[in-house]
Design an enzyme around this catalytic site. Structure first.
Site, PDB file in Angstrom:
ATOM      1  N   LYS A  52       0.840  -1.212   0.000  1.00 53.99           N
ATOM      2  CA  LYS A  52       0.000   0.000   0.000  1.00 53.99           C
ATOM      3  C   LYS A  52       0.871   1.256   0.000  1.00 53.99           C
ATOM      4  CE  LYS A  52      -3.704  -2.540   2.205  1.00 53.99           C
ATOM      5  NZ  LYS A  52      -4.383  -2.964   3.427  1.00 53.99           N
ATOM      6  N   GLN A  96      -5.057  -1.600   9.517  1.00 56.28           N
ATOM      7  CA  GLN A  96      -4.801  -2.908   8.916  1.00 56.28           C
ATOM      8  C   GLN A  96      -5.380  -4.033   9.787  1.00 56.28           C
ATOM      9  OE1 GLN A  96      -3.274  -3.358   5.843  1.00 56.28           O
ATOM     10  NE2 GLN A  96      -3.899  -5.492   6.095  1.00 56.28           N
ATOM     11  N   ASP A 119     -11.224   1.964   3.130  1.00 60.29           N
ATOM     12  CA  ASP A 119     -11.456   0.519   3.009  1.00 60.29           C
ATOM     13  C   ASP A 119     -12.928   0.230   2.697  1.00 60.29           C
ATOM     14  OD1 ASP A 119      -9.290  -1.270   3.177  1.00 60.29           O
ATOM     15  OD2 ASP A 119      -9.012  -0.834   5.309  1.00 60.29           O
TER      16      ASP A 119
END
Ligand code: NAD
Length: 290
Positions: A52, A96, A119
């Protein structure tokens, strides 16, 4: 059989994004900014976070990785999220997953402001997505849609079977592909661990598109799909010998497919690309650019 090359598609999407960012930065705006929180040490998460951060660099974004100890309390983590929610210098925030077991994952997802939830896991974004409204769409599911679109795979009117009903993959992709979207209008069957095996086989054997996200190496075997199927393998499974494989018995199934995603180099790359699209959207929202 042709490969749905996630690397190629992701590179093309990120190149488009970096062109837009160069224009914005050239006009005097700051760069889009992604913040990633990583709690504790978890080898797969380390590699996801690394990709990422690297993709942010390619897109022309700024990024920062905040590492927090495994022992952090839920209250302390929620406090950190609140700080970033209120930081005008961050457009998108990722915590995460997975988190250590003493932290309630849903509480953490709910604490991220929907405006920075790149997300797409927050109930507000998930709800808007389900209703067909503008939203940050869950990144893996959105990445699959963008990959199908990139390769002009017909979706409208097709019969699609999704295996696995997780909140991050199976559930959102089944909603997105059945919605009246530009990438959608399929007839979708969502199957899961309680789907009786004969019913699962009935469904997969007549599906035009099969999307599998179960986390079991080799779960989709050659006898489960019809000739010419489009097969999307979301699984990322680490074998004892260090190899990473998907949920499809690729060697035996690929020959039957019209299109198939490789693992690695398929959906995983698209998840990161979709995060870049969502971050750009968060940034454009912030600066009223759209
Ligand atoms: P999960 O691990 O939370 O749940 C597994 C799902 O599989 C459940 O919904 C369960 O009902 C279903 N399932 C299990 N056994 C089944 C069976 N015998 N028949 C039918 N359904 C069955 O799901 P997840 O988080 O979506 O992860 C699935 C896989 O996808 C994992 O390998 C994960 O690492 C991978 N993944 C990849 C990406 C990516 O970017 N490529 C993103 C997220 C997850």
């Amino acid at each position: 059989m042709e490969l749905l090359d996630g690397k190629k598609c992701a590179e093309s999407l990120v190149a488009d994004i970096s062109g837009k960012v160069a224009g914005y930065v050239g006009s005097g705006l700051r760069k889009p900014h992604m913040t990633i929180i990583l709690v504790g040490k978890h080898a797969p998460s380390e590699s996801y976070v690394k990709s990422k951060v690297a993709s942010c660099g390619r897109a022309g974004f700024a990024s920062n990785l905040i590492r927090l100890p495994e022992t952090i309390t839920e209250t302390e983590l929620l406090g950190k999220i609140s700080d970033i929610n209120n930081d005008p210098g961050t457009d998108g925030l990722i915590v995460q997953l997975p988190l250590p077991s003493h932290i309630n994952q849903q509480n953490v997802i709910n604490a991220i402001t929907p405006e920075k939830d790149i997300d797409g896991f927050h109930p507000a974004n998930f709800g808007r997505m389900a209703l067909g409204q503008k939203a940050f769409r869950p990144a893996t599911a959105y990445g699959i849609c963008k990959l199908l679109q990139f390769y002009n795979i017909p979706i409208k009117g097709k019969h699609c079977v999704v295996i696995g009903r997780s909140n991050i993959v199976g559930k959102p992709i089944s909603i997105m592909l059945s919605n009246d979207f530009d990438i959608g209008n399929a007839t979708v069957t969502l199957t899961h661990i309680e789907t009786p095996r004969p019913l699962l086989l009935d469904e997969t054997r007549r599906a035009d598109i099969v999307i599998v996200a179960v986390g079991i190496p080799g779960f989709v075997s050659e006898d489960m799909v019809k000739e010419g199927v489009v097969l999307i393998d979301v699984g990322i499974n680490r074998l004892e010998d260090g190899r990473i494989v998907g949920d499809v018995d690729f060697a035996n199934v690929a020959g039957k497919c019209s299109w198939i995603t490789p693992v690695p180099g398929g959906v995983g790359r698209m998840t990161v690309a979709a995060l870049m699209i969502n971050t750009l959207m968060a940034y454009e929202n912030n600066f009223n650019l759209v």
